[in-house]
Write a protein that holds these residues in place. Sequence first.
Motif, short mmCIF file in Angstrom:
data_model
loop_
_atom_site.label_atom_id
_atom_site.label_comp_id
_atom_site.label_asym_id
_atom_site.label_seq_id
_atom_site.Cartn_x
_atom_site.Cartn_y
_atom_site.Cartn_z
N ASP A 44 -34.58 12.73 -44.81
CA ASP A 44 -35.11 13.80 -45.67
C ASP A 44 -34.19 14.03 -46.88
N ARG A 45 -32.90 13.89 -46.64
CA ARG A 45 -31.94 14.17 -47.72
C ARG A 45 -32.09 13.17 -48.87
N ALA A 46 -32.15 11.87 -48.51
CA ALA A 46 -32.29 10.84 -49.55
C ALA A 46 -33.65 10.96 -50.23
N ALA A 47 -34.69 11.24 -49.43
CA ALA A 47 -36.04 11.36 -50.00
C ALA A 47 -36.07 12.44 -51.08
N ARG A 48 -35.53 13.60 -50.76
CA ARG A 48 -35.54 14.69 -51.74
C ARG A 48 -34.74 14.30 -52.99
N ALA A 49 -33.56 13.72 -52.78
CA ALA A 49 -32.69 13.39 -53.92
C ALA A 49 -33.35 12.36 -54.84
#
Length: 309
Positions: A44-49
Motif C-alpha cells: 500500500d505504501r509504494a502504491a500510494r507514493a
Amino acid sequence: MTLCGSALGLIGRTPLTALDRIHPGPGRIVAKAEFLMPGGSVKDRAARAIVEAARADGRLAPGATVVEMTSGNMGAGLAVVCAALGHPLVVTLSVGNSPARARMLEGMGAEVVFVDQVDGQPGQVTGADVAAAAVEAKRIAQARGGFYVDQFYAGEGMAAHRDTTGAEIWEQTGGRIDAWVAAVGTGATFLGVAAALKHERPTLLCAAVEPRGSEPLAGKPITKPKHVLQGTGYGLVPPHWQAELMDLSISVTDEEAERWRRDLACREGLYVGYSGAANVCAASRLLKSGRLAKDAVVATVLCDTGLKY
Ligand SMILES: Cc1ncc(COP(=O)(O)O)c(C=O)c1O
C-alpha cells in the motif's frame, strides 16, 4: 473529530509488535504489522507514493487509467489508492498466484487480466512468470493510453519506505534497534528501510531474506526457482539494488516458512503470509546465531495477511 479524509489516511503508521511468544530469546523480534493497512499488505505504501508522484508531475491525468503487473499485493494497494483518487485500474496477474488475490482485486473494482505461467506452477510463481505478466501490462498500458506503474523501476517505492516505514521503525523503537531483516521482491521495502536505519546508525546490520535455492543476492546459482514466498525471491537481483545496504542474506526453506506461519498464527494470533513468516524465521535465526548481542533487537515486517492465500 479525528478523521481520515479517505482510505489513503489508513496507509502507514502501522503498529510495531513484539513477537516474544514465538521467539522468547535471545534478544527480541519486533515486527511492523503491515497487514493492517487497507490493501492488506506492505505494498500500500509504494502504491500510494507512485500514484501520488505521477499525479503531481502530470504522468497520470485526473481520471486516467492505471495499469500494473502484480502478484496481488501491489494490485490491492493500487486498488485502494485508485478508488480513493478516482482512477480505473487494470492489473495483470500470473495465474500461479493464489485465487484469493484475484477475488480481492475484482471485488475492489480492478479489471484483472490473467497471464499464463511460463515455467512455474500454481502457488509457485517464478521470475519468468512475473516477466510475462509485466509484458502484458506494458502492452495494455500502451494500447489504452494508461499510466504504467512499473513497480520494479519506480524509485518512489523505496523512497516511501525510507521516509515512512524506516522512519517509523526508528521512532517506534526509540533507536533501540540492532538489525533489520526482510524478504525482497522489488526491494523497495528492504532497501528503503535499510537506507533510513543505516543513515541513523551506519553499523546497524541489514539482512535480506531469500528462498533457499533461489539466492541471487547471496551470489549463488539458482537451484530451486519455485518456492512458496509469493511476492519475493524472483531469482533476479532487482534493477535498483544497492548492494552496500545488504550486510548478509539469510535463506529460508518452504518447510520453515510453513512452520513459522503456523506458529505465528497459533501462538501469536498473527495470521500472515509466507514472506512475513520467512522474515520472522530469519530474524530468529540471526538472533540465535550469536552474531548480535544477547539483548539485541531485530526489526522485520509482517508483509501481508494470511487471508490472501
Ligand atoms: C507478500 C509479499 N511480501 C513481500 C513483498 C516484497 O516487497 P518489495 O517489493 O517492497 O520488495 C511483496 C511484494 O509484492 C509481497 O507481495
